[in-house]
Design a protein around this motif. Structure first.
Motif, mmCIF file in Angstrom:
data_model
loop_
_atom_site.group_PDB
_atom_site.id
_atom_site.type_symbol
_atom_site.label_atom_id
_atom_site.label_comp_id
_atom_site.label_asym_id
_atom_site.label_seq_id
_atom_site.Cartn_x
_atom_site.Cartn_y
_atom_site.Cartn_z
ATOM 1 N N GLU A 120 3.443 9.831 -9.834
ATOM 2 C CA GLU A 120 2.728 10.070 -11.087
ATOM 3 C C GLU A 120 2.007 11.411 -11.056
ATOM 4 O O GLU A 120 2.027 12.155 -12.045
ATOM 5 N N LEU A 121 1.363 11.716 -9.942
ATOM 6 C CA LEU A 121 0.632 12.981 -9.822
ATOM 7 C C LEU A 121 1.565 14.183 -9.889
ATOM 8 O O LEU A 121 1.174 15.255 -10.343
ATOM 9 N N LEU A 122 2.796 14.001 -9.411
ATOM 10 C CA LEU A 122 3.772 15.088 -9.441
ATOM 11 C C LEU A 122 4.598 15.089 -10.726
ATOM 12 O O LEU A 122 5.497 15.904 -10.893
ATOM 13 N N LYS B 17 0.839 -1.208 0.000
ATOM 14 C CA LYS B 17 0.000 0.000 0.000
ATOM 15 C C LYS B 17 0.870 1.252 0.000
ATOM 16 O O LYS B 17 0.592 2.211 -0.715
ATOM 17 N N LEU B 18 1.911 1.234 0.817
ATOM 18 C CA LEU B 18 2.816 2.372 0.884
ATOM 19 C C LEU B 18 3.486 2.611 -0.466
ATOM 20 O O LEU B 18 3.560 3.741 -0.954
ATOM 21 N N LEU B 19 3.951 1.539 -1.103
ATOM 22 C CA LEU B 19 4.588 1.673 -2.411
ATOM 23 C C LEU B 19 3.609 2.142 -3.468
ATOM 24 O O LEU B 19 3.942 2.972 -4.320
ATOM 25 N N TRP B 20 2.380 1.625 -3.431
ATOM 26 C CA TRP B 20 1.369 2.054 -4.389
ATOM 27 C C TRP B 20 1.132 3.557 -4.235
ATOM 28 O O TRP B 20 1.096 4.298 -5.227
ATOM 29 N N ASN B 21 0.992 4.018 -2.984
ATOM 30 C CA ASN B 21 0.790 5.447 -2.743
ATOM 31 C C ASN B 21 2.001 6.271 -3.182
ATOM 32 O O ASN B 21 1.861 7.369 -3.726
ATOM 33 N N PHE B 22 3.190 5.723 -2.959
ATOM 34 C CA PHE B 22 4.414 6.393 -3.383
ATOM 35 C C PHE B 22 4.436 6.553 -4.902
ATOM 36 O O PHE B 22 4.694 7.636 -5.429
#
Length: 100
Positions: free
Chosen positions: A66-68, A56-61
């Motif tokens: 991607e968003l940035l 989950k942490l890696l997915w959020n990372f």
């Protein structure tokens, strides 16, 4: 003395070799696929819950990157950073568990 300094809590084990073993060689035993089950903390092996947290942490990372619009990293660097992040999360959890 080939056994000098050796220690094992397992005594009187018997076995056989299918080929010649030179003096000084190490022997390893296979205890089966389930040997480490329930021993994750003792051996420092991440359990399913820890792996899920890291995923989950890696997915959020990755999503944040991607968003940035940050560039994709080379595969080896990505793997190294993933491992370091996993080790950090595991270390924090061990510290938390020791004081909780």
């Amino acid at each position: 003395d080939p056994g000098a300094g050796a220690f094992t809590p397992y005594t009187n084990r018997k076995g056989g070799a299918l080929e010649y073993i030179p003096a000084g060689m190490e022997l390893f035993l296979y205890y089966g696929d389930g040997y480490f089950e329930g021993k994750e903390e003792e051996y420092g092996i991440p359990n399913d819950e820890e792996r899920l947290h890291v995923r989950k942490l890696l997915w959020n990372f990755h999503r944040m990157r991607e968003l940035l619009f940050l560039p994709k990293l080379p595969a080896q660097l990505e793997a190294n950073l993933t491992r370091e992040l996993f080790d950090l999360v595991h270390s924090v959890q061990q510290t938390w568990n020791s004081v909780a």
